[in-house]
Design a protein around this motif. Sequence first.
Motif, short mmCIF file in Angstrom:
data_model
loop_
_atom_site.label_atom_id
_atom_site.label_comp_id
_atom_site.label_asym_id
_atom_site.label_seq_id
_atom_site.Cartn_x
_atom_site.Cartn_y
_atom_site.Cartn_z
N ALA A 119 2.12 -6.16 5.81
CA ALA A 119 1.06 -5.18 6.06
C ALA A 119 1.59 -3.77 5.80
N THR A 120 2.85 -3.51 6.15
CA THR A 120 3.45 -2.21 5.86
C THR A 120 3.52 -1.99 4.35
N GLN A 121 3.98 -3.02 3.64
CA GLN A 121 4.04 -2.95 2.18
C GLN A 121 2.68 -2.63 1.59
N GLN A 122 1.66 -3.30 2.14
CA GLN A 122 0.31 -3.09 1.61
C GLN A 122 -0.15 -1.65 1.84
N LEU A 123 0.12 -1.12 3.03
CA LEU A 123 -0.25 0.27 3.33
C LEU A 123 0.43 1.21 2.33
N ILE A 124 1.72 0.96 2.07
CA ILE A 124 2.46 1.80 1.12
C ILE A 124 1.84 1.69 -0.27
N GLN A 125 1.62 0.46 -0.71
CA GLN A 125 1.13 0.23 -2.08
C GLN A 125 -0.28 0.78 -2.29
N GLU A 126 -1.15 0.54 -1.33
CA GLU A 126 -2.57 0.83 -1.57
C GLU A 126 -3.01 2.19 -1.04
#
Lengths: 329, 329
Positions: free
Chosen positions: A21-28
């Motif tokens: 979820a952290t990765q997704q926040l960073i990416q998107e």
Amino acid sequence: MPKLNIKSGRIELVHGAGGRATQQLIQELFLPYFDNEELSQQQDAATLNLPAGRVVMTNDAHVVNPLFFPGGDIGCLSIHGTINDLAMQGAIPNALAVSFVLEEGLALKDLQRVVKSMSEATNDAGASIVTGDTKVVEHGNADGMYITVTGIGVADPRYELSGKRAQAGDVVLLSGTLGDHGIAVLSQREGLSFKTDLQSDTQSLNDLVQVLLKAAPDLCCLRDPTRGGVATTLNEWASQSKTGIVINENALPIKQTVLGACELLGLDPLYIANEGKLLAICPPNQAEACLNAMHAHPKGQEAAIIGELQTDPHNFVVLNTHFGGQRII
Amino acid sequence: MPKLNIKSGRIELVHGAGGRATQQLIQELFLPYFDNEELSQQQDAATLNLPAGRVVMTNDAHVVNPLFFPGGDIGCLSIHGTINDLAMQGAIPNALAVSFVLEEGLALKDLQRVVKSMSEATNDAGASIVTGDTKVVEHGNADGMYITVTGIGVADPRYELSGKRAQAGDVVLLSGTLGDHGIAVLSQREGLSFKTDLQSDTQSLNDLVQVLLKAAPDLCCLRDPTRGGVATTLNEWASQSKTGIVINENALPIKQTVLGACELLGLDPLYIANEGKLLAICPPNQAEACLNAMHAHPKGQEAAIIGELQTDPHNFVVLNTHFGGQRII
């Protein structure tokens, strides 16, 4: 994993857990605005490419209520604050590290708006956000978000700006009207009974500083009078330079709306925060050149000479009032 | 103005207002522990004196509940975290910028204890705190305090540590037991029904890294598996190196108490945070030298080779279990 719903989604604790979820926040949400070569490496640390010169470092934590206010938001404010701390040392901003403490339940669209505002402020100042970190705390444990921005800049080693270099006879300049930021933010707080069309003055001053250093190369010191306002900066300089400072109330650039709000709320505008103004001390023979350079720059149109340094073993800062009296500030 | 009463005093909003109370907090509580030439200048920005090399920058926000836990506290943890992010890039830590968001009502003696712990951790790592900032938020708006630490370090440009350099056949090492920090902190939370004598592993690893770079100069990459644990780091590396990674459960160094707590709480130790361990990938011909160097260092006594990289178009991380099975992590 479905895409983030930025329109109606909210921050959850899992966004700070370091996993997908952290990765997704960073990416998107972060990378579309902060993208640059360094950050896209997604290491835990960034390699900097610094030009030659004196390397300067500064940081500021930002806690603002409300997050959005007339003329700005916590995002651009946090960037401007760090850019300006670098600029006041004569440094050209280079790399920024950003850290967020987000409150569970924060609307993703509010976060996006803040991130976009940070990105624009960073680009305007010619800097890059090279590394960052995000933590999420339980609902109720932060005012929406707190942002810390640390900056690295590089200064021409010829300039050594410090209050210690100032001496009696030197001149104090202010680049524009005082108190705009603090009063604009206060006017948005619940429970306050005044309305204004006042805007925060939040802006980066690195471009103005470079112009001033050319116009008045013997400038003693520069400071952006943020928390604590003009009075606090002047008192710090009086103490560093071991002089007194005398200021003329008649010379202070100040908007009628700010004056009115200060009277209403019982505040002294000299202690109100500014986020886009600078104070300068320069030798008397360069004061005119410095003032003219301010007036010729869009960020210094309302600049004024507001006072001067004098011999005073007590290092007092004294205001000559409108009424011909004096008071220590 | 009477001196701060550190024994029984508490943080008030005025300590964050930038005026005299802020100055007093800096003078009487921060400077006695953080004192150095840069910080004592008390400018808003510090000039750095960096040795030659590749300049690396990193930052981390720390929110920990509770603030004090067996083996450490939010203070040393915040320093170790940033030191370790620099170290994982091969950098020798140099300058740190610290920012505090303090909660109104925080006991000054707790703040002093944290500041002392930060000072010791900084000195141990051979770094300096050169600049900082403090804000105070209303009671209820922070878990006691949040700390952001940004670090600058300098690396030998010969070392370019990145998951992209790893390839099939390379070996994965872990410098010690996993999960100690996360479980030690969890054991202190209210409402949890287990007691252990487990200590957090929070420590700086910059000295261990310098030893490893000498012993195994072709090291591909290093990472401290903090939030998200060993599993998250391995998945990031698999994706960066475009390989698969296979790990042997039998080879994982793990304390019985950590295993027991994980079983009790239904947690996977591979996802638990560590704050004083590192993962390394190195070519097979230097794995033995790297392992020996870890074993010879006080911070790597329980190090182990835990797996290797293999060709896998899916970039899976696979665990060979105790029972002879396999699962994707």
